[in-house]
Design a protein around this motif. Structure first.
Motif, PDB file in Angstrom:
ATOM      1  N   ARG A 278       0.857  -1.178   0.000  1.00  0.00           N
ATOM      2  CA  ARG A 278       0.000   0.000   0.000  1.00  0.00           C
ATOM      3  C   ARG A 278       0.899   1.236   0.000  1.00  0.00           C
ATOM      4  O   ARG A 278       1.827   1.343   0.809  1.00  0.00           O
ATOM      5  CB  ARG A 278      -0.927   0.032   1.207  1.00  0.00           C
ATOM      6  N   MET A 279       0.614   2.138  -0.942  1.00  0.00           N
ATOM      7  CA  MET A 279       1.294   3.419  -0.993  1.00  0.00           C
ATOM      8  C   MET A 279       0.308   4.511  -0.627  1.00  0.00           C
ATOM      9  O   MET A 279      -0.822   4.527  -1.116  1.00  0.00           O
ATOM     10  CB  MET A 279       1.844   3.678  -2.405  1.00  0.00           C
ATOM     11  N   GLU A 280       0.704   5.405   0.257  1.00  0.00           N
ATOM     12  CA  GLU A 280      -0.112   6.576   0.540  1.00  0.00           C
ATOM     13  C   GLU A 280       0.777   7.814   0.513  1.00  0.00           C
ATOM     14  O   GLU A 280       1.859   7.830   1.118  1.00  0.00           O
ATOM     15  CB  GLU A 280      -0.827   6.448   1.876  1.00  0.00           C
ATOM     16  N   CYS A 281       0.331   8.813  -0.209  1.00  0.00           N
ATOM     17  CA  CYS A 281       1.055  10.076  -0.321  1.00  0.00           C
ATOM     18  C   CYS A 281       0.104  11.183   0.125  1.00  0.00           C
ATOM     19  O   CYS A 281      -0.856  11.503  -0.586  1.00  0.00           O
ATOM     20  CB  CYS A 281       1.536  10.304  -1.751  1.00  0.00           C
TER      21      CYS A 281
ATOM     22  N   HIS B 209      -8.195   8.702  -4.617  1.00  0.00           N
ATOM     23  CA  HIS B 209      -8.252   9.777  -3.629  1.00  0.00           C
ATOM     24  C   HIS B 209      -8.365   9.197  -2.224  1.00  0.00           C
ATOM     25  O   HIS B 209      -9.019   8.176  -2.002  1.00  0.00           O
ATOM     26  CB  HIS B 209      -9.467  10.675  -3.872  1.00  0.00           C
ATOM     27  N   GLU B 210      -7.745   9.871  -1.277  1.00  0.00           N
ATOM     28  CA  GLU B 210      -7.943   9.580   0.136  1.00  0.00           C
ATOM     29  C   GLU B 210      -7.712  10.879   0.901  1.00  0.00           C
ATOM     30  O   GLU B 210      -6.575  11.296   1.116  1.00  0.00           O
ATOM     31  CB  GLU B 210      -6.996   8.494   0.638  1.00  0.00           C
TER      32      GLU B 210
ATOM     33  N   SER C  63      -5.594  16.346  -7.612  1.00  0.00           N
ATOM     34  CA  SER C  63      -6.285  15.887  -8.817  1.00  0.00           C
ATOM     35  C   SER C  63      -5.535  14.703  -9.397  1.00  0.00           C
ATOM     36  O   SER C  63      -4.304  14.654  -9.383  1.00  0.00           O
ATOM     37  CB  SER C  63      -6.383  17.013  -9.851  1.00  0.00           C
ATOM     38  N   LEU C  64      -6.297  13.740  -9.879  1.00  0.00           N
ATOM     39  CA  LEU C  64      -5.717  12.548 -10.495  1.00  0.00           C
ATOM     40  C   LEU C  64      -5.628  12.725 -11.998  1.00  0.00           C
ATOM     41  O   LEU C  64      -6.449  13.411 -12.612  1.00  0.00           O
ATOM     42  CB  LEU C  64      -6.564  11.323 -10.173  1.00  0.00           C
TER      43      LEU C  64
ATOM     44  N   PHE D  51      -3.777   7.202  -2.592  1.00  0.00           N
ATOM     45  CA  PHE D  51      -3.202   5.929  -2.198  1.00  0.00           C
ATOM     46  C   PHE D  51      -3.293   4.963  -3.368  1.00  0.00           C
ATOM     47  O   PHE D  51      -4.030   5.168  -4.329  1.00  0.00           O
ATOM     48  CB  PHE D  51      -3.910   5.367  -0.963  1.00  0.00           C
ATOM     49  N   ALA D  52      -2.527   3.902  -3.268  1.00  0.00           N
ATOM     50  CA  ALA D  52      -2.558   2.834  -4.266  1.00  0.00           C
ATOM     51  C   ALA D  52      -2.285   1.520  -3.556  1.00  0.00           C
ATOM     52  O   ALA D  52      -1.451   1.455  -2.648  1.00  0.00           O
ATOM     53  CB  ALA D  52      -1.514   3.071  -5.361  1.00  0.00           C
TER      54      ALA D  52
END
Length: 611
Positions: A120-123, A162-163, A137-138, A168-169
């Motif tokens: 899990r990636m969260e930025c 979005h989070e 924005s994505l 996140f991914a």
């Protein structure tokens, strides 16, 4: 998510800025684009609000391992489980121009070396110390984060969602697969850069590894403890601001000297007093180019004297003079250690020791680097004259006390050094100087220190005139050639300091306090830990006394090697070591690594003669 211990971090950087990466794969501190810019990620100062950039496995029971790619500042965080082994390789490309891909990029490459692993990636950025709002924005291939002062993009082939105000991914990789995440500034026209392909990511990785290895190959140190000396050298290079040659004291701010205490300062600046230790360490192990760059920064400050002919104690990495201190009340601080401060109000304190450190650094550079110019000498002569007119003043001293000024012995010592090195430079280079006047002042300072700085009752040099208290800074007396390392007064001072606090000394299990806060209040609340650089100072003082006393030399080696064990898993040190061996204060700290290099160099040299 909870706060990581300070010692659980590694650091990456590009000689413009740096980021702290925890052992669980989270970037919890990152200022962009410079060391002293506002933070983008600051979870280390507020776990809830500060912002972070984390990549970690999604399963429980993962073991962590973190290490540097050999002889580089490329950091690898490895995750181990029965089902697979994955890792995140973090680096900032170096040696690339503004027109090339990789310039001021932060790259995180995730790969699986065995089996399979889900990540899990969260930025979640928090611009301007979490004070500014931003829009997220994505787009196909990443996300944009736009705030009033700064806009960044996160480029990756991984699908993002979005989070909150971040993204996140979640993704799974099989053995041999990898994915890259690139954080970089958004194009001025609002357009996005292309994705980083795997071949390009590999090319930037190899280029960065080659850069650090080529740089470290210049190191002339071949003695004992080479790995620790090399890591310290790599750290000092990482903390260098390339455009000016300045070295930040540390890349962080407000990491506490005591959990829950108020001794929280911003160290993202350059102190004049660090100059002599910086130049000595760099020149001794062969980094003459870095010493020359730092010397240029120092010379520029000499051209910017205050109207009365004095210097500030510290400056911004770009040379700016005003470093206004500010408290960020909206951040809770590391583990609740308020206040969080940015800027540093000590910049306008009077600390007389800086003149000795500056003159000593110039003297060393003139001796081991390149001859100084006459133009620089005219400013140095003015500084020596200023010291001659002002050395009798009280000041705040090396420890930047906030309880009032005193006649600190270390400040007087370094005033003596300033005049002494001025005389040596004048004689060595036949520069014009008021030699008779300077000689008279030098002798006056010397005799006053011996009379008022020596406490016959304590049988030691003390912290300030009339005091009964010890100060680890007096350990530098033989290092600056004020007294012989075997002078009876110095040996007695060594003996007094090298005792436990319960017996009136400053040493606890080979770790050295700068002074005894229970006996010497400094105007601040709370306590602090042992100061790592002071421990290395004691090692050097014992080492020099050990030239004629093998017992002291053996004690110096034992203390030095025990101190090496207090580094973190990557060989890095904070400013202080706490009562249970934990890192305290800003991290990693340049002064600690400078003093390690100096202690290792001199201890190895004298051991080589004695063995």
């Amino acid at each position: 998510m909870g706060y990581q211990p300070i010692e659980n971090y590694g650091i990456i950087g590009n000689m413009h800025t740096a980021a702290l990466v925890s052992i669980d794969g989270s970037i919890d501190w990152f200022c962009f684009p410079r060391f002293d810019s506002a933070s983008l990620f600051a979870a280390i100062l507020d776990d809830a609000k500060g912002g972070r950039f984390k990549i970690a496995p999604t399963t429980d029971g993962i073991r962590h391992k973190q290490f540097y790619w050999p002889d580089t500042n490329v950091l690898v965080t490895r995750f181990l489980s029965p089902d697979g082994v994955g890792q995140v390789t973090d680096f900032m490309p170096v040696g690339v121009s503004a027109e090339e891909p990789g310039h001021r990029w932060l790259i995180r490459r995730v790969n699986v070396a065995r089996g399979a692993m889900a990540f899990r990636m969260e930025c979640c950025p928090a611009f301007n110390y979490a004070r500014d709002t931003h829009q997220t924005s994505l787009f196909s291939g990443g996300a944009c984060f736009q705030s009033p002062s700064l806009s960044l993009e996160l480029a990756t082939p991984a699908p993002l969602k979005h989070e909150g105000d971040g993204v996140f991914a979640e993704f799974a990789l099989q053995e041999g697969q990898s994915v890259a995440f690139v954080l970089r500034q958004l194009e001025a026209n609002g357009g996005c850069n292309p994705l980083l392909s795997e071949p390009d990511a590999d090319a930037l990785f190899r280029q960065t590894v080659d850069y650090w290895r080529h740089w470290l190959a210049q190191c002339a140190y071949r003695g004992r403890w080479r790995e620790m000396v090399h890591r310290s050298a790599l750290m000092l290079k990482l903390l260098t601001y390339q455009p000016t040659g300045a070295i930040v004291a540390a890349p962080t701010c407000s990491l506490p000297e005591e959990l829950g205490g108020g001794r929280n300062w911003d160290y993202r600046y350059t102190w004049i007093r660090d100059a002599v230790f910086t130049l000595y360490a760099l020149l001794r192990i062969g980094f003459t180019e870095e010493a020359a760059q730092f010397m240029k920064w120092l010379e520029a400050r000499c051209h910017e004297l205050e109207p009365d002919g004095s210097l500030q104690i510290m400056y911004g990495i770009d040379g700016r003079h005003t470093l206004t201190e500010e408290t960020l009340t909206h951040l809770e601080g590391y583990r609740g250690s308020r206040p969080v401060r940015i800027g540093n109000g000590a910049y306008n304190q009077l600390q007389l020791d800086i003149y000795g450190e500056l003159l000593d650094s110039v003297y060393l550079y003139n001796k081991y680097g390149s001859p100084i110019s006459y133009d620089l000498w005219t400013y140095l002569r003015r500084l020596v004259n200023w010291v001659g007119d002002n050395w009798r003043r009280t000041d705040e001293g090396i420890w930047e006390v906030r309880l009032g000024r005193q006649h600190f012995v270390y400040s007087k010592l370094m005033c003596w050094v300033a005049v002494d090195r001025g005389l040596r430079l004048a004689d060595k280079r036949s520069f014009p100087a008021d030699r008779e006047h300077w000689l008279k002042i030098r002798d006056q300072i010397y005799e006053e220190i011996m009379t008022k700085g020596w406490n016959a009752k304590r049988q030691a040099f003390v912290q300030y005139y009339g005091s009964d208290d010890l100060d680890a800074a007096t350990l530098l007396m033989p290092l600056v050639f004020f007294v012989s390392p075997t002078d009876p007064r110095m040996l007695k001072t060594l003996h007094a300091i090298n005792a436990s606090p319960a017996r009136g000394g400053l040493v606890s299990n080979s770790l050295v306090y700068r002074y005894d806060l229970f006996r010497t209040p400094d105007g601040l609340h709370g306590l602090d830990g042992t100061f790592n650089m002071c421990t290395f100072w004691l090692v050097e003082a014992l080492t020099r006394a050990g030239k004629v006393d093998r017992v002291k030399l053996d004690e110096a080696r034992l203390m030095f090697e025990q101190m090496l064990g207090y580094a973190n898993h990557l060989g890095l040190y904070a400013e202080e070591t706490g009562p249970t061996g934990e890192a305290l204060g800003n991290f990693p700290q340049a002064f600690t690594h400078l003093s390690l290099i100096s202690a290792a160099f001199n201890l190895d040299r004298i051991l080589g003669v004695s063995d």
